[in-house]
Design a protein around this motif. Structure first.
Motif, mmCIF file in Angstrom:
data_model
loop_
_atom_site.group_PDB
_atom_site.id
_atom_site.type_symbol
_atom_site.label_atom_id
_atom_site.label_comp_id
_atom_site.label_asym_id
_atom_site.label_seq_id
_atom_site.Cartn_x
_atom_site.Cartn_y
_atom_site.Cartn_z
ATOM 1 N N ALA A 106 0.863 -1.176 0.057
ATOM 2 C CA ALA A 106 -0.034 -0.060 0.089
ATOM 3 C C ALA A 106 0.999 1.381 0.066
ATOM 4 O O ALA A 106 0.281 2.391 0.107
ATOM 5 N N ALA A 107 2.059 1.227 -0.127
ATOM 6 C CA ALA A 107 3.167 2.328 0.159
ATOM 7 C C ALA A 107 2.959 3.179 -1.090
ATOM 8 O O ALA A 107 3.214 2.923 -2.231
ATOM 9 N N PRO A 108 2.716 4.451 -0.772
ATOM 10 C CA PRO A 108 2.845 5.476 -1.927
ATOM 11 C C PRO A 108 4.187 5.866 -2.341
ATOM 12 O O PRO A 108 5.127 5.763 -1.432
ATOM 13 N N VAL A 109 4.819 5.562 -3.453
ATOM 14 C CA VAL A 109 6.247 6.004 -3.945
ATOM 15 C C VAL A 109 6.484 6.687 -5.077
ATOM 16 O O VAL A 109 5.510 7.721 -5.399
ATOM 17 N N GLY A 110 7.595 7.159 -5.082
ATOM 18 C CA GLY A 110 8.062 8.224 -6.048
ATOM 19 C C GLY A 110 9.488 7.677 -6.493
ATOM 20 O O GLY A 110 10.002 6.687 -6.079
ATOM 21 N N ASP A 111 10.195 8.711 -7.183
ATOM 22 C CA ASP A 111 11.567 8.518 -7.446
ATOM 23 C C ASP A 111 12.317 8.963 -6.411
ATOM 24 O O ASP A 111 12.778 10.236 -6.144
ATOM 25 N N ASP A 112 13.208 7.974 -5.622
ATOM 26 C CA ASP A 112 13.980 8.730 -4.267
ATOM 27 C C ASP A 112 15.203 9.325 -4.567
ATOM 28 O O ASP A 112 15.767 10.041 -3.923
ATOM 29 N N GLY A 128 10.074 3.145 -1.944
ATOM 30 C CA GLY A 128 9.072 3.386 -0.810
ATOM 31 C C GLY A 128 8.506 1.833 -0.336
ATOM 32 O O GLY A 128 8.130 1.821 0.827
ATOM 33 N N ILE A 129 8.537 1.107 -1.284
ATOM 34 C CA ILE A 129 7.953 -0.575 -1.111
ATOM 35 C C ILE A 129 8.790 -1.070 0.220
ATOM 36 O O ILE A 129 8.238 -1.695 0.988
ATOM 37 N N LEU A 130 10.169 -0.693 -0.173
ATOM 38 C CA LEU A 130 11.173 -1.162 0.817
ATOM 39 C C LEU A 130 11.070 -0.489 2.244
ATOM 40 O O LEU A 130 11.235 -0.779 3.408
ATOM 41 N N ASP A 157 11.798 12.207 -4.231
ATOM 42 C CA ASP A 157 10.489 12.326 -4.480
ATOM 43 C C ASP A 157 9.386 10.986 -3.746
ATOM 44 O O ASP A 157 8.272 11.000 -3.994
ATOM 45 N N ASP A 158 10.478 9.940 -2.937
ATOM 46 C CA ASP A 158 9.440 9.288 -2.515
ATOM 47 C C ASP A 158 9.005 9.401 -1.123
ATOM 48 O O ASP A 158 9.772 9.665 -0.289
ATOM 49 N N PRO A 159 7.517 9.557 -0.955
ATOM 50 C CA PRO A 159 6.884 10.115 0.128
ATOM 51 C C PRO A 159 7.169 9.001 1.265
ATOM 52 O O PRO A 159 7.669 9.552 2.524
ATOM 53 N N THR A 160 7.373 7.600 0.904
ATOM 54 C CA THR A 160 7.510 6.733 2.107
ATOM 55 C C THR A 160 8.888 6.742 2.718
ATOM 56 O O THR A 160 9.322 6.468 3.775
ATOM 57 N N VAL A 161 10.208 6.826 1.694
ATOM 58 C CA VAL A 161 11.457 6.895 2.060
ATOM 59 C C VAL A 161 11.700 8.139 2.996
ATOM 60 O O VAL A 161 12.275 8.174 3.726
ATOM 61 N N ASN A 162 11.031 9.259 2.307
ATOM 62 C CA ASN A 162 11.169 10.386 3.274
ATOM 63 C C ASN A 162 10.409 10.312 4.730
ATOM 64 O O ASN A 162 11.237 10.743 5.540
#
Length: 332
Positions: free
Chosen positions: A22-28, A232-234, A32-37
């Motif tokens: 369910a993770a929102p993702v972007g290009d880290d 963000g998946i990770l 731009d990855d909101p979950t990594v951020n």
């Protein structure tokens, strides 16, 4: 299989997998990855530091940490058995031209500060510049004493050194201390967290420090091939682990202590146990023991001293089976 080789062998549970899907993702790489951020923000908040950086592996996190502290021709003082000296393929020396200065650790896993002081190089053109003290907490399962961490911090301030902690299993130490991460993180300039050991994620580590340091580290992460895209998946697994899998590490520690006691009772030569690790002297029959256990769906690292590691995918009932099989081997 009952796998006691390491706490890196765990698999994500259903709740963690649902968070990942369910993770929102972007290009880290673009930031731009909101979950990594969010993972990086949350880790920095937990530790009381300014910033954090998500990396694919613990080895890369340690390498980037050293590259961000030391220039070519500089030196870090480190333990002879430390992971970022002994078990990471000499990356700091090969890729960073950073000289390690190893010293023997004390029985409790600390690096005696008088020995550290003796290895700090004079400001002389013959020597590499001593730049960094690198500690490991936990070290082979041993939790470094809290007063030592404070002393090491004050020592490095006096000597003009930076202080890095390889905190691959730092939350095992935190659970034993019974304190918040920030209470320990205040005694270092940077530290790593491995999310894929006792915390149970499939992959990933964090490097934590101040903003300027993490900015340098981000460049090194890219240069060493650690820039990821929809990561963000990770990172979602990491967020789940930090929020749900820290307190339960105490169960792993209790299981390790229980297993040590049970093996001692059946006559195994248990040398010691600390946090989620125990060490059993086996000697020459190690290969036979390894094969015997594998035939019974138990995986161990077969060596003269066997390290057994408890984790979230091994419960007390399974450990009872391990003891039963070990006893059968001893009775052969």
């Amino acid at each position: 299989m009952i796998d006691l080789r390491s706490d890196t062998v765990t698999r994500p549970g259903r709740a963690m997998l649902e968070e990942m899907m369910a993770a929102p993702v972007g290009d880290d790489v673009y930031g731009d990855d909101p979950t990594v951020n969010e993972l990086q923000r949350y880790a920095a908040e937990l530790s009381g530091k300014e910033a954090a950086l998500f990396l694919p592996t613990g080895t890369q996190a340690n390498l980037v940490a050293l590259l961000s502290h030391c220039e070519r021709g500089e030196e870090y003082i480190v333990g002879q058995g430390a992971h970022n000296y002994l078990y990471e393929a000499g990356g700091a020396a090969v890729l960073g031209s950073i000289q390690p200065q190893p010293i023997d650790a004390a029985a409790d896993g600390t690096l005696p500060l008088d020995k550290v002081a003796a290895k700090i190089k004079a400001d002389d053109i013959h020597f590499a510049r001593t730049k960094l003290l690198s500690l490991e907490n936990t070290h082979n399962g041993k939790v470094l004493p809290r007063d030592y961490l404070k002393q090491a911090w004050e020592f490095t301030r006096e000597r003009g050194l930076s202080l890095h902690v390889d905190g691959a299993r730092i939350f095992n130490a935190i659970v034993e201390y019974g304190c918040d991460l920030s209470a320990i993180a205040q005694y270092c300039d940077s530290f790593t967290i491995c999310l894929s050991k006792g915390l149970g994620t499939p992959v990933g580590s964090l490097l934590v420090g101040d903003k300027a340091y993490i900015t340098r580290a981000n460049r090194w992460r890219k240069m060493t091939g650690g820039g990821m895209r929809q990561a963000g998946i990770l990172a979602a697994a990491g967020l789940y682990a930090l929020k749900h899998n820290v307190a339960r590490l105490k169960e792993d520690h209790e299981n390790a202590a229980w297993l040590a006691a049970q093996l001692q009772e059946i006559g195994a030569d248990v040398m010691r146990h600390d946090t989620n690790m125990l060490f059993v002297r086996v000697g020459e029959p190690a290969a036979a023991l390894g094969a015997f256990m594998r035939e019974r769906d138990v995986l161990i690292n077969a060596s003269p001293v066997v390290r057994l590691v408890t984790h979230l995918d091994v419960n007390r009932q399974q450990l009872t089976e391990v003891v039963r099989h070990w006893q059968a081997f001893l009775q052969r």
